[in-house]
Design a protein around this motif. Structure first.
Motif, PDB file in Angstrom:
ATOM      1  N   LEU A  62       0.814  -1.230   0.000  1.00  0.00           N
ATOM      2  CA  LEU A  62       0.000   0.000   0.000  1.00  0.00           C
ATOM      3  C   LEU A  62       0.841   1.271   0.000  1.00  0.00           C
ATOM      4  O   LEU A  62       0.443   2.296  -0.543  1.00  0.00           O
ATOM      5  N   GLN A  63       1.987   1.218   0.646  1.00  0.00           N
ATOM      6  CA  GLN A  63       2.841   2.412   0.770  1.00  0.00           C
ATOM      7  C   GLN A  63       2.006   3.602   1.240  1.00  0.00           C
ATOM      8  O   GLN A  63       1.238   3.490   2.154  1.00  0.00           O
ATOM      9  N   SER A  64       2.142   4.732   0.555  1.00  0.00           N
ATOM     10  CA  SER A  64       1.477   5.939   1.058  1.00  0.00           C
ATOM     11  C   SER A  64      -0.042   5.905   0.927  1.00  0.00           C
ATOM     12  O   SER A  64      -0.717   6.767   1.495  1.00  0.00           O
ATOM     13  N   ALA A  65      -0.569   4.940   0.168  1.00  0.00           N
ATOM     14  CA  ALA A  65      -2.029   4.832   0.113  1.00  0.00           C
ATOM     15  C   ALA A  65      -2.579   4.419   1.480  1.00  0.00           C
ATOM     16  O   ALA A  65      -3.782   4.529   1.740  1.00  0.00           O
ATOM     17  N   ILE A 159      13.342  -4.053   2.858  1.00  0.00           N
ATOM     18  CA  ILE A 159      13.947  -2.947   2.093  1.00  0.00           C
ATOM     19  C   ILE A 159      13.668  -1.638   2.815  1.00  0.00           C
ATOM     20  O   ILE A 159      14.552  -0.804   3.038  1.00  0.00           O
ATOM     21  N   GLU A 160      12.406  -1.476   3.182  1.00  0.00           N
ATOM     22  CA  GLU A 160      11.948  -0.263   3.876  1.00  0.00           C
ATOM     23  C   GLU A 160      12.795  -0.008   5.128  1.00  0.00           C
ATOM     24  O   GLU A 160      13.218   1.109   5.404  1.00  0.00           O
ATOM     25  N   SER A 161      13.042  -1.083   5.860  1.00  0.00           N
ATOM     26  CA  SER A 161      13.759  -0.979   7.119  1.00  0.00           C
ATOM     27  C   SER A 161      15.238  -0.646   6.878  1.00  0.00           C
ATOM     28  O   SER A 161      15.836   0.158   7.591  1.00  0.00           O
ATOM     29  N   MET A 242      -1.491  14.019  -3.841  1.00  0.00           N
ATOM     30  CA  MET A 242      -0.610  13.732  -4.978  1.00  0.00           C
ATOM     31  C   MET A 242       0.699  14.522  -4.844  1.00  0.00           C
ATOM     32  O   MET A 242       1.364  14.842  -5.828  1.00  0.00           O
ATOM     33  N   TYR A 243       1.038  14.860  -3.607  1.00  0.00           N
ATOM     34  CA  TYR A 243       2.290  15.562  -3.295  1.00  0.00           C
ATOM     35  C   TYR A 243       2.399  16.864  -4.094  1.00  0.00           C
ATOM     36  O   TYR A 243       1.437  17.606  -4.205  1.00  0.00           O
ATOM     37  N   ASP A 244       3.593  17.063  -4.706  1.00  0.00           N
ATOM     38  CA  ASP A 244       3.795  18.326  -5.432  1.00  0.00           C
ATOM     39  C   ASP A 244       3.157  18.319  -6.828  1.00  0.00           C
ATOM     40  O   ASP A 244       3.426  19.192  -7.642  1.00  0.00           O
TER      41      ASP A 244
END
Ligand code: GLN
Length: 317
Positions: A62-65, A159-161, A242-244
């Motif tokens: 999901l990441q940022s979702a 990976i994230e860690s 959607m960030y920038d």
């Protein structure tokens, strides 16, 4: 009201299938991606009916979702005033992993960028909750949203860690400002696992529908998230999701949306649909190239832009 059709979804995917532009998320540089060209889209209505096309059984992290859900959970648990003291509601205009902290208060600009998401993650627990307890609350929510036990993709979590330097730096600054609750390493670890929870595109569309449905599950009608919290979280998604690229996105597509660096993207059509798309290659803002194009095409085809007055719709359509 237009009814979603599988044919239209296939048409949209066919239109964008050959677009191989963009790059996999930078964190995936040493990862042997099982399907970098995956492409999928799904729409869920308020009764929980889902239509989908493409690689709709493929799970992704999901990441940022995950951020809007965790933010809504924090708002529901702590109350708006408490959360607002620690997380702002202004678009940062910067990349998702920038150190966008308000001068004077040290508050992150909003809950859709990493700084705000780390604080939101730290706010879902009760006092005394450790990293595992906080994470399990989040995993439980996602499980309830999709109707099954949701698991962490351990490769991605690893990976994230390993690559958490920037998030750790942000978390330490937030702790220094006394905005973060909990120990920075624990919060970053839990947040990394939150990002690595995996669902498929049909499930993400269902999750987005909970936002479209004021916090109630579309299939069961059960309340999943506080209604006011959902309204606030949807608002922040609209201006910051959607960030920038948020301004362009609202201008063109007109839907509250949230992207994740795995290539997923969800959008909310309040009172109507939850939409999700997935395609791993990202543009320069960290948003999926083809998932963005797919949802933009759908918004145009069904005139879903929430600021479209719909006046004269019958004549022009
Ligand atoms: N886990 C990613 C990070 O914290 C999430 C960012 C994203 O999806 N944009 O860097």
């Amino acid at each position: 009201m237009t009814t979603p059709t599988v044919d239209l979804l296939h048409e949209i995917l066919d239109e964008i299938r050959d677009d191989r532009s963009g790059e996999l998320g930078a964190h995936l540089a040493d990862y042997d991606h099982p399907k970098p060209d995956a492409l999928a889209i799904a729409v869920c209505d308020l009764d929980g009916n889902v239509v989908s096309a493409g690689d709709d059984d493929r799970r992704f992290d999901l990441q940022s979702a995950s951020k809007p859900f965790v933010y809504a959970l924090a708002l529901g648990r702590q109350g708006v005033a408490e959360v607002r003291k620690r997380i702002g509601v202004e678009p940062s205009g910067e990349a998702y992993n920038e150190i966008s902290l308000e001068a004077g208060t040290g508050r992150p600009a909003n809950a859709m960028i990493n700084a705000g998401a780390l604080v939101a993650h730290s706010l879902v627990g009760d006092e005394g909750d450790d990293e595992t307890a906080r994470f399990e609350r989040i995993r439980e929510l996602f499980g309830a949203l999709v109707g099954r036990e949701v698991e962490v993709d351990e490769d991605i979590a690893g990976i994230e860690s390993r690559l958490a330097h920037r998030n750790l730096a942000i978390a330490h600054l937030l702790a220094e400002e006394k905005v973060l609750i909990g120990e920075p390493h624990d919060v970053v670890e839990g947040y990394g696992r939150q990002c690595a929870l995996a669902v498929d595109v049909r499930e993400l569309a269902m999750m987005a529908t909970v936002f479209a449905n004021g916090g109630r599950h579309p299939s069961t009608g059960e309340r999943m998230l506080d209604q006011q919290a959902v309204r606030y979280a949807t608002s922040v998604m609209f201006t910051c999701g959607m960030y920038d690229d948020a301004g362009d996105w609202v201008y063109e597509v007109g839907l509250p949306a949230k992207s994740g660096v795995s290539g997923c993207l969800m959008a909310v059509v309040p009172g109507r649909y939850g939409i999700a798309a997935y395609s791993p290659r990202l543009d320069e803002h960290g948003n999926s190239v083809r998932a963005s194009r797919a949802i933009a095409a759908l918004s145009a085809a069904w005139r879903l832009h929430v600021l479209d007055s719909k006046v004269g719709l019958a004549e022009s359509h």
